[in-house]
Design a protein around this motif. Structure first.
Motif, PDB file in Angstrom:
ATOM      1  N   HIS A  60       1.040   3.137  -3.125  1.00 38.32           N
ATOM      2  CA  HIS A  60       0.093   2.029  -3.318  1.00 38.32           C
ATOM      3  C   HIS A  60       0.888   0.738  -3.487  1.00 38.32           C
ATOM      4  O   HIS A  60       0.565  -0.300  -2.901  1.00 38.32           O
ATOM      5  CB  HIS A  60      -0.791   2.300  -4.541  1.00 38.32           C
ATOM      6  N   SER A  61       1.953   0.831  -4.252  1.00 33.34           N
ATOM      7  CA  SER A  61       2.803  -0.341  -4.462  1.00 33.34           C
ATOM      8  C   SER A  61       3.632  -0.663  -3.218  1.00 33.34           C
ATOM      9  O   SER A  61       3.908  -1.832  -2.948  1.00 33.34           O
ATOM     10  CB  SER A  61       3.714  -0.136  -5.671  1.00 33.34           C
TER      11      SER A  61
ATOM     12  N   GLU B 149      -6.640   2.011   0.096  1.00 34.64           N
ATOM     13  CA  GLU B 149      -7.273   0.786  -0.392  1.00 34.64           C
ATOM     14  C   GLU B 149      -6.531  -0.466   0.077  1.00 34.64           C
ATOM     15  O   GLU B 149      -7.149  -1.497   0.360  1.00 34.64           O
ATOM     16  CB  GLU B 149      -7.297   0.837  -1.925  1.00 34.64           C
ATOM     17  N   VAL B 150      -5.219  -0.369   0.162  1.00 33.16           N
ATOM     18  CA  VAL B 150      -4.406  -1.541   0.506  1.00 33.16           C
ATOM     19  C   VAL B 150      -4.397  -1.788   2.018  1.00 33.16           C
ATOM     20  O   VAL B 150      -4.184  -2.913   2.468  1.00 33.16           O
ATOM     21  CB  VAL B 150      -2.962  -1.394  -0.019  1.00 33.16           C
TER      22      VAL B 150
ATOM     23  N   ILE C 197      -6.482  -4.583   3.500  1.00 33.83           N
ATOM     24  CA  ILE C 197      -6.031  -5.962   3.255  1.00 33.83           C
ATOM     25  C   ILE C 197      -5.117  -6.406   4.391  1.00 33.83           C
ATOM     26  O   ILE C 197      -5.189  -7.535   4.862  1.00 33.83           O
ATOM     27  CB  ILE C 197      -5.286  -6.069   1.906  1.00 33.83           C
TER      28      ILE C 197
ATOM     29  N   VAL D  45       3.471  -5.806  -8.474  1.00 34.55           N
ATOM     30  CA  VAL D  45       4.230  -5.525  -7.247  1.00 34.55           C
ATOM     31  C   VAL D  45       3.941  -6.567  -6.166  1.00 34.55           C
ATOM     32  O   VAL D  45       4.827  -6.899  -5.372  1.00 34.55           O
ATOM     33  CB  VAL D  45       3.995  -4.080  -6.735  1.00 34.55           C
TER      34      VAL D  45
ATOM     35  N   LEU E  60      -5.441  -7.041  -4.473  1.00 34.62           N
ATOM     36  CA  LEU E  60      -6.349  -6.083  -5.114  1.00 34.62           C
ATOM     37  C   LEU E  60      -6.314  -6.271  -6.625  1.00 34.62           C
ATOM     38  O   LEU E  60      -5.750  -7.238  -7.126  1.00 34.62           O
ATOM     39  CB  LEU E  60      -5.948  -4.644  -4.740  1.00 34.62           C
TER      40      LEU E  60
ATOM     41  N   LEU F 102      -2.124 -15.837  -3.740  1.00 32.56           N
ATOM     42  CA  LEU F 102      -2.468 -14.616  -3.002  1.00 32.56           C
ATOM     43  C   LEU F 102      -3.345 -13.737  -3.884  1.00 32.56           C
ATOM     44  O   LEU F 102      -3.128 -13.640  -5.081  1.00 32.56           O
ATOM     45  CB  LEU F 102      -1.185 -13.848  -2.644  1.00 32.56           C
TER      46      LEU F 102
ATOM     47  N   VAL G 111       2.293  -6.038   2.038  1.00 32.37           N
ATOM     48  CA  VAL G 111       1.224  -7.014   2.250  1.00 32.37           C
ATOM     49  C   VAL G 111       1.643  -8.373   1.682  1.00 32.37           C
ATOM     50  O   VAL G 111       1.536  -9.410   2.349  1.00 32.37           O
ATOM     51  CB  VAL G 111      -0.098  -6.525   1.603  1.00 32.37           C
ATOM     52  N   ALA G 112       2.142  -8.371   0.449  1.00 30.36           N
ATOM     53  CA  ALA G 112       2.546  -9.632  -0.189  1.00 30.36           C
ATOM     54  C   ALA G 112       3.694 -10.284   0.574  1.00 30.36           C
ATOM     55  O   ALA G 112       3.691 -11.494   0.810  1.00 30.36           O
ATOM     56  CB  ALA G 112       2.944  -9.381  -1.640  1.00 30.36           C
TER      57      ALA G 112
ATOM     58  N   SER H 284       1.350  -2.551  -1.059  1.00 33.38           N
ATOM     59  CA  SER H 284       1.060  -3.830  -1.706  1.00 33.38           C
ATOM     60  C   SER H 284       2.225  -4.800  -1.520  1.00 33.38           C
ATOM     61  O   SER H 284       2.022  -5.976  -1.217  1.00 33.38           O
ATOM     62  CB  SER H 284       0.807  -3.625  -3.206  1.00 33.38           C
ATOM     63  N   ALA H 285       3.429  -4.300  -1.699  1.00 35.25           N
ATOM     64  CA  ALA H 285       4.613  -5.151  -1.542  1.00 35.25           C
ATOM     65  C   ALA H 285       4.730  -5.635  -0.098  1.00 35.25           C
ATOM     66  O   ALA H 285       5.051  -6.803   0.158  1.00 35.25           O
ATOM     67  CB  ALA H 285       5.868  -4.386  -1.949  1.00 35.25           C
TER      68      ALA H 285
ATOM     69  N   SER I  32       5.322   3.847  -6.160  1.00 35.97           N
ATOM     70  CA  SER I  32       4.237   4.587  -5.508  1.00 35.97           C
ATOM     71  C   SER I  32       3.995   4.015  -4.122  1.00 35.97           C
ATOM     72  O   SER I  32       4.454   2.917  -3.802  1.00 35.97           O
ATOM     73  CB  SER I  32       2.939   4.476  -6.306  1.00 35.97           C
TER      74      SER I  32
END
Ligand SMILES: Cc1ncc(C[n+]2csc(CCOP(=O)(O)OP(=O)(O)O)c2C)c(N)n1
Ligand SMILES: [Mg+2]
Lengths: 298, 393
Positions: free
Chosen positions: B58-59, B88-89, B92, A76, A70, A67, B65-66, B62-63, B56
């Motif tokens: 942002h995290s 930004e995330v 995605i 994370v 960014l 994956l 998304v993952a 991100s988490a 945060s």
């Protein structure tokens, strides 16, 4: 029983066809690491050289799922994959983030620190080529003192980087995670041992691997391995492990003059004797600090 | 079962009923209680989810998304600065076709720092590939969290979605909410089993590869295609929900007393409830006014507005946010939607920015001005600021 090179599988999970520069330390790191981690692995790549030379759609040099999201969220994202796999009952999969030094020491340190503090069950590898190489050799927090980069140019007033390398492994030790180690592609047996170890551990594991970049360091591409050895022998880079509250030095440096390490690299060509003396002093201090920590924890 | 709950509780309970697999969240006023309630649900064993208390927003995104790319149902919630930090995330998730559901408690974006209702947090996210729905009350909030997963996970859609609720007016206000039974929700919303994306060593897949221009334009087209497909799916899910649970939100927009209306006011968020009352008063006085509640901002209800515009003489559009140098985002969109289909006058009303209350007087002013435009066929000012010191509306 420690792993030997002949024990490694023939098959490469980071295969031919990637577009890394000749002598790329990052590519050597990826090849060795993937052989140890094996097929039961999910990888995360942030924006860095490895992502780009590892494949451009529709081509791909990795034979494991990966994956990319960014640049600054490797830790994370890896943790998110791991938690989701746990929820799906696939607890045994290795989840590994492969970040560069810029993605680790600078922009990614917040997510890294958060994931470490939560003790997320992932392996975080920082391959350290000491600059933002993917964007064309700009300085990072991990760039050493004195080094030329495109953002620390050799000018008539200021020449090269003015600050010493950020000690990220120490920052990670301060997080009290199960495992922190430094390694180098120039010491493959030591590297294998550490990779094998992190593979079989649980919790947050941090491994910073010294990975010379001939292109960015203005170095003869056939000297990648050699320069990595000089880094360790001069004390510029120390090989150690931190586990169960104890720090163990894996290779005692000979402390050869730092000048020997600098000489083959164009990025240090401009250094004055005075600057080299400053660097020598910094290296000595760093080694004494590492040694003191190793002794005090044993 | 009827319960008295806040909008934040309705959100958290919606996540519980949707049996989310993973929550990653970071607290911010006025969303904090969502994270706290969800923490309690997980710690009390009521919700079997991985909970990532990240460092945060942002995290958090991100988490999500993952985790969504790995193949599970992901949930987060945020507001204001948190959403801005996620910006930004967000892209995605949109381009990656990851059906994450994220309630956003709409709050002022600094500067000045403020915590009250405004849509200037979500409006700038309109081009990230996320669907957006705006709610009017806490019942709608709960129902839309559940519907959101059903819409997002539909194979023809597969896009993330924000469920928006106004700061404090909903997030902290206790209202009676009908809690659907878990068994019924399970029937409505089956387990998430993605076929398009997963990260699993037994079937390796690359997600998020570096791509050259030869391929990226198609990716853009696919996101757009999904957005357009969503229009039909939103209606289908709305209708199925109405049939099963007895509450109908009418899909992308809801029309209220628009029959034979000379002037129509378009509202978004909680102001709609105030506007309903004023419309009733005007109708009682024989004034031909109607209301359109703008629910979905992405995808935008273009076809609905073309149809509505053909049935009236003037449209006023209320916005709780501004695109500086142009006007309110809803106004811009409605105007663009009806262009070429009719030439009726349109006015934009800006009010309630920074969380200032929008009162019935303000709505009356909007209706009067729109009625005037309907009569004369002209507008004095395109963009009207209401209740602003030193500015004549
Ligand atoms: C938010 C953000 N800022 C900047 C970039 C541009 N960028 C991409 S890779 C990179 C440098 C990567 O450096 P490092 O992590 O050391 O990896 P390397 O390329 O050296 O292997 C930068 C600055 C980006 N992708 N995202
Ligand atoms: Mg680097």
């Amino acid at each position: 029983m420690s792993l030997k090179i002949k024990d490694l599988p023939e098959e490469n999970l980071f295969t031919k066809g990637h577009t890394a520069c000749p002598g790329c330390g990052g590519a050597i790191m990826a090849k060795i690491a993937m052989k140890v981690f094996g097929k039961n692995t999910c990888a995360y790549f942030p924006a860095n050289c490895l992502l780009v030379f590892g494949g451009t759609y529709p081509l791909n040099a990795f034979k494991v799922p990966y994956l990319h999201v960014l640049f600054e969220n490797s830790a994370v994202c890896a943790a998110g994959i791991k938690r989701a796999l746990n929820k799906l009952g696939k607890e045994d999969v290795n989840v590994v983030a492969f970040a560069g030094d810029g993605g680790t020491a600078d922009i990614g340190i917040q997510a890294l620190s958060g994931a470490a503090e939560r003790n997320e069950d992932i392996i975080y590898i920082c391959y350290d080529n000491e600059a933002y190489m993917n964007t064309g050799i700009q300085r990072s927090g991990s760039t050493p003192f004195g080094a030329w980069t495109t953002t620390t140019p050799v000018g008539s007033k200021i020449a090269g980087k003015e600050r010493f390398k950020k000690d990220v492994p120490r920052i990670m030790i301060a997080h009290d995670v199960p495992y922190v180690a430094t390694a180098s592609i120039s010491y493959p047996l030591d590297l294998l041992k550490k990779l094998e170890k992190v593979k079989n551990m649980k919790g947050f594991r941090y491994l910073q691997i010294f990975a010379p970049c001939p292109t960015g360091w203005r170095l003869d591409p056939s000297k990648t391995v050699e320069i990595g050895k000089l880094a360790v022998e001069s004390g510029m880079w120390t090989l150690y492990e931190f586990e169960n509250g104890k720090m163990t030095i894996n290779k005692k440096p000979k402390m050869i003059p730092v000048r020997e390490y600098l000489k083959p690299q164009g990025r240090f060509r401009h250094l004055t004797d005075e600057q080299i003396d400053i660097l020598q002093e910094l290296v000595k201090k760093k080694w004494e600090r590492d040694l003191a920590m190793a002794e005090s924890t044993h | 079962m009827m319960r008295m709950v806040t909008g934040n509780y309705a959100v958290a309970y919606g996540a519980l009923l949707s049996r989310v697999d993973l929550i990653a969240a970071y607290p911010i006023t006025p969303q904090t209680f969502i994270v706290e309630h969800a923490s309690e649900f997980v710690n009390d064993g009521l919700l079997d989810a991985e909970f990532m208390r990240v460092e945060s927003e942002h995290s958090a995104m991100s988490a999500c998304v993952a985790a969504s790319a790995t193949g599970v149902r992901a949930f987060t919630a945020t507001a204001s600065q948190g959403l801005a930090l996620m910006h930004e995330v967000l892209f995605i998730a949109g381009a990656g076709h990851l059906p994450i559901v994220m309630p956003v408690v709409n709050r002022t974006v600094a500067s000045p720092i403020g915590i009250w209702a405004e849509h200037n947090d979500t409006m700038p996210q309109r081009d990230t590939g996320w669907m957006q729905v705006y709610c009017e009350d806490n019942q709608e909030v709960l129902d839309m969290v559940i519907q959101a997963y059903k819409i997002a996970e539909n194979k023809k859609v597969l896009l993330p979605i924000m469920v928006n609720l106004d700061a404090f007016i909903l997030s902290h206000t206790v209202e009676p909410v009908n809690f659907p039974e878990q068994s019924k929700v399970d029937k409505f919303l089956p387990r998430y089993k993605p076929e398009h994306v997963h990260l699993s060593p037994d079937d390796p897949m690359t997600v998020g590869s570096f791509a050259p221009p030869e391929y990226i334009q198609e990716v853009r087209y696919q996101t757009e295609e999904s957005m357009l497909n969503a229009k039909k799916v939103i209606q289908e899910v709305n209708d199925e929900f109405a049939k099963m649970f007895g509450r109908n939100y009418h899909g992308m927009v809801e029309e209220y007393r628009t029959e034979g209306a000379d002037a129509i006011l378009v509202t978004i968020g909680t102001v709609t409830s105030t506007a309903r009352e004023v419309i009733d008063e005007y109708r009682a006085k024989g004034k031909k006014v109607g209301l359109v509640k703008l629910r979905f901002f992405r995808p935008f209800p273009i076809e609905q507005f073309i149809d509505i515009a053909k049935r009236t003489k003037a449209i006023g559009v209320y916005d709780r946010s501004i695109s500086f140098g142009s006007g309110g985002p809803s106004f811009i969109e409605v105007k663009s939607a009806i262009y070429g289909h009719t030439s009726i006058p349109m006015i934009n009303f800006l009010a309630g920015l920074g969380g200032r209350d929008v009162m019935s007087d303000d709505i009356e002013l909007m209706l009067d001005k729109t009625l005037e435009a309907a009569k004369t066929g002209k507008v004095e000012k395109d963009v009207v600021w209401i209740g602003t010191r030193g500015v004549t509306p």
